[in-house]
Scaffold this active site. Structure first.
Site, short mmCIF file in Angstrom:
data_model
loop_
_atom_site.label_atom_id
_atom_site.label_comp_id
_atom_site.label_asym_id
_atom_site.label_seq_id
_atom_site.Cartn_x
_atom_site.Cartn_y
_atom_site.Cartn_z
N GLU A 1 0.81 -1.22 0.00
CA GLU A 1 0.00 0.00 0.00
C GLU A 1 0.85 1.28 0.00
OE1 GLU A 1 -4.00 -1.71 2.20
OE2 GLU A 1 -2.34 -1.07 3.46
N GLY B 1 -12.48 -4.48 1.43
CA GLY B 1 -13.50 -5.39 0.90
C GLY B 1 -14.76 -4.59 0.59
N ILE C 1 -13.09 -9.39 6.92
CA ILE C 1 -14.48 -9.79 6.67
C ILE C 1 -14.51 -10.73 5.45
CG2 ILE C 1 -16.85 -8.98 6.29
CD1 ILE C 1 -15.48 -7.97 8.92
N MET D 1 -9.37 -2.29 7.95
CA MET D 1 -8.97 -2.51 9.33
C MET D 1 -8.23 -1.33 9.96
SD MET D 1 -7.93 -6.53 8.78
CE MET D 1 -7.72 -6.91 10.50
N GLU D 2 -8.19 -0.18 9.28
CA GLU D 2 -7.45 0.96 9.85
C GLU D 2 -8.14 2.32 9.71
OE1 GLU D 2 -5.92 -0.97 7.35
OE2 GLU D 2 -4.96 -2.35 8.76
N ASP E 1 -11.55 -7.28 -2.77
CA ASP E 1 -12.41 -8.45 -2.59
C ASP E 1 -13.80 -7.98 -2.20
OD1 ASP E 1 -10.59 -8.14 0.09
OD2 ASP E 1 -12.68 -8.55 0.57
#
Ligand code: ADE
Length: 239
Positions: free
Chosen positions: A11, A77, A163, A183-184, A207
């Site tokens: 990233e 996601g 997830i 997640m951040e 995804d």
């Protein structure tokens, strides 16, 4: 000084590659790359995965680097059937979806004793993207490269969970109306908020956060991460 955070090498590495003369300082196990991109002062850092790492990192950017804005780039996601793999989500706002004090009467996602639990993105940063028509121009140029990537603005929901199932995915859609899960982002927006620092999250979809996520994520992570960086670089150019 603009702070740029990604959770993983995929990233941020491309950004670091553009800063061969960066001054690197290690704090709390994170390497902060201080330099220039498109002639703008930036500090680029890989924070590691999850909300705690991301919040620690944002606080360091605030305290040590006195950043005037924070941008989070990365993958996510999709929670929205219109938003496909490799498409982009620019955050309108962000919520910590795993904050749950319902046992004490609070709604899910609400952080007790805080004046705010929905962290809005800086409208100026969104405006730079919209006013300069970057979104449309980029969408066009990416389409020309046969990727047909679409760019959305929407809600980012963040938690310390990958997830990868319909039940949890539906829950995040129904409870929070999230457009993408990662997640951040919300913890970066939270830390930026308490420090009065404008923040924006740019995420590309790797995804669909359902049963196919385990297969899709490793396939599309790098391609999606590169798309997020592409948008970010255009934003930096136009700041
Ligand atoms: N980052 C990319 N895909 C994700 C997912 N499905 N859940 C959480 N974080 C992600």
């Amino acid at each position: 000084m603009l702070g740029i955070i990604g959770a993983m090498d995929s990233e941020v590495q491309e950004l670091k590659n553009e800063m061969p003369d960066a001054k690197i300082t290690s704090v709390a196990g994170m390497d902060f790359y201080e330099g220039h991109i498109h002639d703008k002062d930036v500090v680029v850092v890989k924070c590691g995965i999850g909300k705690v790492n991301a919040a620690i990192c944002t606080q360091i950017l605030a305290d040590r680097y006195k950043v005037d804005s924070v941008i989070n780039t990365g993958v996510a996601g999709s929670l929205n059937s219109d938003i496909d793999i490799c498409d982009i989500v620019i955050s309108n706002d962000a919520i910590e979806h795993d904050m749950d004090v319902t046992a004490l009467g609070y709604e899910r996602g609400v952080i007790p004793d805080m004046d705010n639990s929905v962290f809005h993105s800086d409208s100026r940063l969104i405006d730079v993207l919209e006013e300069e028509n970057i979104m449309r121009r980029l969408a066009t140029s990416i389409e020309e490269a046969n990727l047909s990537v679409k760019i959305f603005t929407g809600r980012v929901v963040s938690g310390d969970q990958f997830i990868a199932g319909k039940e949890k995915r539906d829950d995040l859609v129904n409870t929070f109306a999230g457009d993408c899960a990662e997640m951040e982002g919300a913890s970066i927006a939270h830390a930026a908020y308490v420090n009065n620092i404008p923040c924006l999250i740019i995420r590309a979809i790797s995804d669909k956060a359902d049963g196919s996520a385990e297969m899709d994520y490793p396939t599309f992570e790098k391609k999606a991460a590169a798309n997020s960086i592409k948008i970010l670089k255009q934003l930096i150019k136009n700041l």
